[in-house]
Design a protein around this motif. Structure first.
Motif, PDB file in Angstrom:
ATOM      1  N   SER A  66      33.934  40.163  40.657  1.00 27.71           N
ATOM      2  CA  SER A  66      33.411  39.717  41.954  1.00 27.71           C
ATOM      3  C   SER A  66      34.496  39.033  42.769  1.00 27.71           C
ATOM      4  O   SER A  66      34.537  39.160  43.997  1.00 27.71           O
ATOM      5  N   VAL A  67      35.411  38.316  42.117  1.00 27.58           N
ATOM      6  CA  VAL A  67      36.544  37.709  42.823  1.00 27.58           C
ATOM      7  C   VAL A  67      37.491  38.800  43.302  1.00 27.58           C
ATOM      8  O   VAL A  67      38.007  38.757  44.436  1.00 27.58           O
ATOM      9  N   ARG A  68      37.712  39.820  42.478  1.00 25.49           N
ATOM     10  CA  ARG A  68      38.623  40.896  42.839  1.00 25.49           C
ATOM     11  C   ARG A  68      38.088  41.683  44.046  1.00 25.49           C
ATOM     12  O   ARG A  68      38.876  42.179  44.874  1.00 25.49           O
ATOM     13  N   GLN A  69      36.771  41.785  44.162  1.00 27.62           N
ATOM     14  CA  GLN A  69      36.182  42.490  45.307  1.00 27.62           C
ATOM     15  C   GLN A  69      36.512  41.792  46.613  1.00 27.62           C
ATOM     16  O   GLN A  69      36.800  42.445  47.622  1.00 27.62           O
ATOM     17  N   VAL A  70      36.482  40.461  46.609  1.00 27.54           N
ATOM     18  CA  VAL A  70      36.833  39.704  47.820  1.00 27.54           C
ATOM     19  C   VAL A  70      38.309  39.901  48.149  1.00 27.54           C
ATOM     20  O   VAL A  70      38.682  40.099  49.317  1.00 27.54           O
ATOM     21  N   ILE A  71      39.160  39.868  47.126  1.00 24.42           N
ATOM     22  CA  ILE A  71      40.605  40.039  47.356  1.00 24.42           C
ATOM     23  C   ILE A  71      40.887  41.430  47.909  1.00 24.42           C
ATOM     24  O   ILE A  71      41.686  41.597  48.849  1.00 24.42           O
ATOM     25  N   ASN A  72      40.212  42.436  47.369  1.00 25.00           N
ATOM     26  CA  ASN A  72      40.451  43.804  47.830  1.00 25.00           C
ATOM     27  C   ASN A  72      39.974  44.017  49.269  1.00 25.00           C
ATOM     28  O   ASN A  72      40.441  44.940  49.948  1.00 25.00           O
ATOM     29  N   SER A  73      39.072  43.174  49.705  1.00 25.86           N
ATOM     30  CA  SER A  73      38.596  43.288  51.095  1.00 25.86           C
ATOM     31  C   SER A  73      39.564  42.671  52.087  1.00 25.86           C
ATOM     32  O   SER A  73      39.367  42.783  53.299  1.00 25.86           O
ATOM     33  N   GLY A  74      40.622  42.037  51.602  1.00 24.97           N
ATOM     34  CA  GLY A  74      41.614  41.425  52.473  1.00 24.97           C
ATOM     35  C   GLY A  74      41.335  39.981  52.826  1.00 24.97           C
ATOM     36  O   GLY A  74      42.093  39.370  53.601  1.00 24.97           O
ATOM     37  N   LYS A  75      40.278  39.408  52.288  1.00 24.59           N
ATOM     38  CA  LYS A  75      39.933  38.018  52.581  1.00 24.59           C
ATOM     39  C   LYS A  75      40.416  37.092  51.457  1.00 24.59           C
ATOM     40  O   LYS A  75      40.784  37.546  50.376  1.00 24.59           O
ATOM     41  N   ILE A  76      40.356  35.814  51.781  1.00 20.10           N
ATOM     42  CA  ILE A  76      40.726  34.798  50.788  1.00 20.10           C
ATOM     43  C   ILE A  76      39.451  34.326  50.107  1.00 20.10           C
ATOM     44  O   ILE A  76      38.518  33.856  50.768  1.00 20.10           O
ATOM     45  N   CYS A  77      39.430  34.426  48.781  1.00 24.07           N
ATOM     46  CA  CYS A  77      38.256  34.025  48.013  1.00 24.07           C
ATOM     47  C   CYS A  77      38.311  32.528  47.742  1.00 24.07           C
ATOM     48  O   CYS A  77      39.304  32.017  47.226  1.00 24.07           O
ATOM     49  N   LEU A  78      37.255  31.817  48.093  1.00 28.76           N
ATOM     50  CA  LEU A  78      37.148  30.373  47.857  1.00 28.76           C
ATOM     51  C   LEU A  78      36.228  30.147  46.665  1.00 28.76           C
ATOM     52  O   LEU A  78      35.105  30.666  46.619  1.00 28.76           O
ATOM     53  N   LEU A  79      36.723  29.327  45.715  1.00 30.44           N
ATOM     54  CA  LEU A  79      35.966  29.076  44.485  1.00 30.44           C
ATOM     55  C   LEU A  79      35.889  27.582  44.222  1.00 30.44           C
ATOM     56  O   LEU A  79      36.865  26.846  44.410  1.00 30.44           O
ATOM     57  N   ASN A  80      34.691  27.133  43.799  1.00 29.28           N
ATOM     58  CA  ASN A  80      34.505  25.806  43.249  1.00 29.28           C
ATOM     59  C   ASN A  80      34.167  25.984  41.772  1.00 29.28           C
ATOM     60  O   ASN A  80      33.096  26.484  41.434  1.00 29.28           O
ATOM     61  N   LEU A  81      35.078  25.591  40.901  1.00 31.38           N
ATOM     62  CA  LEU A  81      34.906  25.846  39.472  1.00 31.38           C
ATOM     63  C   LEU A  81      34.955  24.549  38.686  1.00 31.38           C
ATOM     64  O   LEU A  81      35.449  23.520  39.145  1.00 31.38           O
ATOM     65  N   HIS A  82      34.438  24.645  37.463  1.00 32.12           N
ATOM     66  CA  HIS A  82      34.575  23.554  36.524  1.00 32.12           C
ATOM     67  C   HIS A  82      35.948  23.661  35.860  1.00 32.12           C
ATOM     68  O   HIS A  82      36.522  24.748  35.735  1.00 32.12           O
ATOM     69  N   THR A  83      36.488  22.540  35.441  1.00 34.91           N
ATOM     70  CA  THR A  83      37.835  22.556  34.843  1.00 34.91           C
ATOM     71  C   THR A  83      37.898  23.419  33.590  1.00 34.91           C
ATOM     72  O   THR A  83      38.956  23.953  33.256  1.00 34.91           O
ATOM     73  N   GLN A  84      36.774  23.575  32.896  1.00 37.10           N
ATOM     74  CA  GLN A  84      36.780  24.383  31.681  1.00 37.10           C
ATOM     75  C   GLN A  84      37.041  25.864  31.972  1.00 37.10           C
ATOM     76  O   GLN A  84      37.382  26.627  31.065  1.00 37.10           O
ATOM     77  N   SER A  85      36.918  26.278  33.221  1.00 39.38           N
ATOM     78  CA  SER A  85      37.092  27.681  33.595  1.00 39.38           C
ATOM     79  C   SER A  85      38.526  28.006  33.995  1.00 39.38           C
ATOM     80  O   SER A  85      38.849  29.190  34.173  1.00 39.38           O
ATOM     81  N   LEU A  86      39.356  26.999  34.150  1.00 39.76           N
ATOM     82  CA  LEU A  86      40.689  27.236  34.693  1.00 39.76           C
ATOM     83  C   LEU A  86      41.563  28.061  33.759  1.00 39.76           C
ATOM     84  O   LEU A  86      42.348  28.897  34.215  1.00 39.76           O
ATOM     85  N   LYS A  87      41.440  27.835  32.465  1.00 33.70           N
ATOM     86  CA  LYS A  87      42.272  28.562  31.523  1.00 33.70           C
ATOM     87  C   LYS A  87      41.999  30.054  31.576  1.00 33.70           C
ATOM     88  O   LYS A  87      42.931  30.876  31.597  1.00 33.70           O
ATOM     89  N   THR A  88      40.719  30.428  31.621  1.00 36.32           N
ATOM     90  CA  THR A  88      40.365  31.837  31.704  1.00 36.32           C
ATOM     91  C   THR A  88      40.834  32.446  33.014  1.00 36.32           C
ATOM     92  O   THR A  88      41.365  33.577  33.041  1.00 36.32           O
ATOM     93  N   LEU A  89      40.690  31.717  34.111  1.00 37.33           N
ATOM     94  CA  LEU A  89      41.104  32.226  35.406  1.00 37.33           C
ATOM     95  C   LEU A  89      42.613  32.447  35.470  1.00 37.33           C
ATOM     96  O   LEU A  89      43.078  33.463  35.987  1.00 37.33           O
ATOM     97  N   ARG A  90      43.398  31.529  34.923  1.00 42.90           N
ATOM     98  CA  ARG A  90      44.861  31.659  34.965  1.00 42.90           C
ATOM     99  C   ARG A  90      45.356  32.770  34.042  1.00 42.90           C
ATOM    100  O   ARG A  90      46.447  33.291  34.241  1.00 42.90           O
ATOM    101  N   ASN A  91      44.581  33.091  33.015  1.00 41.58           N
ATOM    102  CA  ASN A  91      44.993  34.167  32.115  1.00 41.58           C
ATOM    103  C   ASN A  91      44.640  35.546  32.656  1.00 41.58           C
ATOM    104  O   ASN A  91      44.982  36.560  32.038  1.00 41.58           O
ATOM    105  N   SER A  92      43.946  35.581  33.782  1.00 41.82           N
ATOM    106  CA  SER A  92      43.611  36.867  34.400  1.00 41.82           C
ATOM    107  C   SER A  92      44.761  37.305  35.309  1.00 41.82           C
ATOM    108  O   SER A  92      45.801  36.646  35.389  1.00 41.82           O
ATOM    109  N   ASP A  93      44.565  38.416  36.007  1.00 41.04           N
ATOM    110  CA  ASP A  93      45.593  38.918  36.925  1.00 41.04           C
ATOM    111  C   ASP A  93      45.330  38.508  38.369  1.00 41.04           C
ATOM    112  O   ASP A  93      45.890  39.083  39.299  1.00 41.04           O
ATOM    113  N   LEU A  94      44.504  37.482  38.590  1.00 41.26           N
ATOM    114  CA  LEU A  94      44.089  37.105  39.945  1.00 41.26           C
ATOM    115  C   LEU A  94      45.080  36.183  40.643  1.00 41.26           C
ATOM    116  O   LEU A  94      45.017  36.024  41.859  1.00 41.26           O
ATOM    117  N   LYS A  95      45.981  35.533  39.879  1.00 37.64           N
ATOM    118  CA  LYS A  95      47.005  34.627  40.425  1.00 37.64           C
ATOM    119  C   LYS A  95      46.398  33.556  41.334  1.00 37.64           C
ATOM    120  O   LYS A  95      46.698  33.465  42.533  1.00 37.64           O
TER     121      LYS A  95
END
Length: 621
Positions: free
Chosen positions: A508-537
C-alpha cells in the motif's frame, strides 16, 4: 805512570807495571780499602803482573754488564707492574662494551676508551688504487684473473655502499664514551688514608689529611659514590631493552639496534649485549593499496577527554549520536582515523575514534557491570509498564520480536549519499510520543497540499460500512488472507482491535510512491525496523516535545488539561524512544510551536528534492 803506596791507596801516575803492592799479613788487622774504581774482590789476591790499561778495561766491561743486567731486571719489573695494573683495571671494569663503551685492540695492546684514539678507515678510492697498483706488479695470468674479479667486486655499487656503511659503523662504534666509574667507595678509601696519615708528623701527610677532611672534599666524594653506585649497578633486564641510533651514511639509512638480553629470554643461546646493523633492502616494495574511505553514522556519543583508553586525548575526535564520520584509516582495528562531515576544511588532521569491534567490546563489558549492580532494575520497569492502564488505541506489532533488541550493541552504520528520483519520492514517517503534535503535522500537510501528499490505505478484516469505499478507505480482506500476509512479512505493522485486524502493508505504501506522491506515515517505533529493511527507503523524522512547562501550555491551547504525571510520562517516553530507536531517525523536530514545527517539517521534505541524503549503504547494494 808511577804508582805510590800510601796507607793502602793506589794512585795512578803513568802506564807502568805494578810491582810492589803492599798486602796485609794475616797477623795484621784488615784495613779498609778505598779504590778509585769499583774493582772486583779478587783483584788484590792475584799476584801476577798486569798492565794497568787492561785492568781498567776489564773493570769497565764488568760494570757495563752489571748495568745492563740491572736495566733488564728493571724493565721486566716495570712490565710486570704495568701488566698487573692493567689486569687489575680490566677486572674492575664491568663488561659494558658495545657501541657506547668500545674496547678495541691496537698494535700495542688493548686501548680502553682513549679520547685521543682515531680510527683509520680506508676509502673506496684508496682501495681501488691499491688493487690497480698490485695489478701492474703481479703479471702472471692467474694473478691477473684474480685481481680482475676483485676489481669487479669493488666497483660494484652494492659493495661500495656496504663498504661506506662499514666505515661509518666502525667510526661510530669506536667513539670515545664517557668515563666509567672504577669504584663506588671513594669515601671509605679516603677514611683509610686519613687513619694512616693521622699519626704522621710529616708536613705533606698532615696537609693531605687536612685536605681530605675538608667538608667540600667529603661532599665531592659522597656525590661521586652515589653516582658510581647507580652507574655500576647491574641492569635488571626482564624484557628486551632496545636502544636505537639512526644515521644517514652514503645515501643509505642505517639503524643500529642494541639489545640488552637476559639469559631467561629465549633467543638461541645468545645473551648479554647484542648489536644489530639494519640496512634497507634494495628490493623495491609495491606501493601500498590505497585504503578506501568509508562513511559511517555514529550511534553513540563520544568525548575523548572522558576516555582513559584513547592513545592521545589531543588527537581524539569528539562526536555526537547521528553525526556522519568519514573514516580514512582502519589500519589500527582499535582506533580509526576520521573526520566529521563538514569539518574537513577546519580539521587539518584526522582524529582518533574507537574502532567498531573495540567499542562493542567496551559497551558489552559496561552493560555486564551495570547488570551485575542492578539485576532487578529492568524487571521492575517491565512490571510497571504491564500494570499501566490499557489504552483504547491498539499498539501495532511489526513482528514477533516486537521489542527493541537490547542485546544488539550499536556503534556505527555504514552510509552512502542518495539522491531520490523525481518520480519515486521517499515516504515520510513521523514518529513521536502521544500528544506531541505528529498527528496534527501530518494532517496539516495532507490538507494543505493534497496533490503532493497522500496516506497509505490500510488493510482490515472488519466489514465495510456504507460510507466506505474499498481501496479508498480500507482494503477489506478476510482474516485468513490477513494472517497469510502476516506470515509472508507483507505488513509494516499490524494489530487487533475489537476482534478485527488492522494493518499497513508494504504494497500500500508502494502504491502511493508509484503514483508520484509522497506517502505520509504515522507509525509505532516497533515498526521502524521492518520498514527500514524494505526497499522503500523511508525518511524518518522524530517529533519531540518541548520542555514540560511548554508542553503544558501547548496542550492547554487545545483544551487539554494534563496531569503532572501525564506530562512526566510523555517526557520519559521521549527519552525511551530516542535511546532505543534513535539510530533509525534521520532528523528530529522539537515541537515548541506548531506553526514553526510545520514550516521546519516542510523545509526538510523539500530538501530531499534538492540535496542528496545519507542513507544506509545496504539500501544501494
Amino acid at each position: 805512570m808511577t804508582t805510590s803506596h800510601m796507607n793502602g791507596h793506589i794512585t795512578e801516575d803513568s802506564d807502568i807495571e805494578v810491582k810492589n803492592v803492599h798486602l796485609a799479613s794475616p797477623e795484621e788487622p784488615q784495613k779498609h780499602r778505598e779504590m778509585g774504581v769499583d774493582c772486583p774482590g779478587d783483584l788484590g789476591s792475584r799476584m801476577m803482573p798486569m798492565r794497568r790499561s787492561a785492568q781498567l778495561e776489564r773493570i769497565r766491561q764488568q760494570q757495563e754488564d752489571i748495568r745492563r743486567r740491572r736495566e733488564e731486571e728493571g724493565k721486566k719489573q716495570e712490565l710486570d707492574l704495568t701488566a698487573s695494573m692493567r689486569l687489575k683495571k680490566l677486572a674492575q671494569i664491568p663488561p659494558k662494551t658495545g657501541i657506547d663503551n668500545p674496547i678495541f685492540d691496537t698494535e700495542e695492546g688493548i686501548v680502553l676508551e682513549s679520547p685521543h684514539y682515531t680510527v683509520k678507515t680506508l676509502e673506496v678510492e684508496e682501495l681501488l688504487t691499491s688493487i690497480k697498483h698490485i695489478q701492474h706488479i703481479l703479471v702472471d695470468p692467474q694473478s691477473q684473473e684474480d685481481i680482475s674479479l676483485i676489481l669487479q667486486l669493488v666497483q660494484n655499487t652494492d659493495f661500495q655502499n656496504a663498504f661506506k656503511i662499514h666505515n661509518a659503523v666502525t667510526v661510530h662504534m669506536n667513539k670515545a664514551s664517557p668515563p666509567y666509574p672504577l669504584i663506588s667507595n671513594a669515601q671509605e678509601l679516603a677514611q683509610e688514608v686519613q687513619s694512616v696519615l693521622k699519626p704522621s708528623h710529616h708536613k705533606d701527610g698532615q696537609e693531605l689529611n687536612a685536605l681530605l677532611n675538608a667538608p667540600h672534599v667529603q661532599a665531592l666524594l659522597l656525590a661521586h659514590d652515589k653516582v658510581a653506585e647507580q652507574e655500576m649497578q647491574p641492569d635488571l633486564v626482564t624484557d628486551e631493552k632496545i636502544y636505537e641510533n639512526v644515521g644517514v651514511y652514503g645515501g643509505e639509512t642505517v639503524k643500529i639496534v642494541r639489545i640488552e638480553k637476559a639469559r631467561d629470554i629465549p633467543l638461541a643461546d645468545m645473551h648479554g649485549t647484542l648489536t644489530f646493523v639494519l640496512i634497507p633492502s634494495q628490493q623495491s616494495k609495491p606501493p601500498p593499496a590505497k585504503e578506501t574511505v568509508i562513511h559511517v553514522k555514529a550511534h553513540f556519543d563520544y568525548d575523548p577527554s572522558d576516555d582513559p583508553y584513547v592513545p592521545c586525548r589531543e588527537l581524539g575526535l569528539s562526536f555526537q549520536k547521528g553525526d556522519i564520520l568519514h573514516v580514512i584509516s582502519q589500519e589500527d582495528p582499535n582506533w580509526w582515523q576520521a573526520y566529521r562531515d563538514g569539518d574537513e576544511d577546519n580539521q587539518p588532521l584526522a582524529g582518533l575514534i574507537p574502532g567498531k569491534s573495540f567499542q562493542q567490546q567496551r559497551e558489552a563489558m559496561k552493560q555486564t557491570i551495570e547488570e551485575d549492580k542492578e539485576p532487578e532494575k529492568s524487571g521492575k520497569l517491565w512490571c510497571a509498564k504491564k500494570n499501566k492502564k490499557k489504552r483504547k488505541k491498539v499498539l501495532y506489532n511489526a513482528n514477533k520480536n516486537d521489542d527493541y533488541d537490547n542485546e544488539e550493541i550499536l556503534t556505527y552504520e555504514e552510509m552512502s549519499l542518495y539522491h531520490q528520483p523525481a518520480n519515486r519520492k521517499r515516504p515520510i514517517v513521523l514518529i513521536g510520543p502521544q500528544n506531541c503534535g505528529q498527528n496534527e503535522l501530518r494532517q496539516r500537510l495532507m490538507n494543505n497540499e493534497v496533490d503532493r501528499f497522500a496516506s497509505a490505505v490500510p488493510h482490515t478484516t472488519r466489514s465495510r460500512r456504507e460510507t466506505e469505499a474499498a481501496g479508498r478507505d480500507y482494503h477489506f480482506i478476510s482474516r485468513q488472507a490477513f494472517e497469510s500476509d502476516i506470515a509472508a512479512g507483507k505488513f509494516i505493522e499490524y494489530g487487533e482491535f475489537e476482534k478485527n485486524l488492522y494493518g499497513t502493508s508494504i504494497d500500500s505504501v508502494r502504491q502511493v510512491i508509484n503514483s508520484g506522491k509522497i506517502c505520509l506515515l504515522n507509525l509505532h517505533t516497533q515498526s521502524l525496523k521492518t520498514l527500514r529493511n524494505s526497499d522503500l527507503k523511508p525518511y524518518i523524522i522524530f517529533v519531540a516535545p518541548p520542555s514540560q512547562e511548554r508542553l503544558r501550555a501547548l496542550l492547554a491551547k487545545e483544551g487539554k488539561n494534563p496531569k503532572p504525571e501525564e506530562l512526566r510520562e510523555i517526557i520519559e517516553k521521549t527519552r525511551e524512544m530516542e535511546q532505543n530507536n534513535g539510530h533509525y531517525f534521520d532528523t528530529a523536530i522539537v515541537n515548541s510551536d506548531l506553526d514553526k514545527a510545520y514550516q521546519e517539517l516542510l523545509r526538510l521534505i523539500n530538501k530531499l528534492d534538492t540535496e542528496p541524503q545519507w542513507v544506509p549503504s545496504t539500501w544501494l547494494r
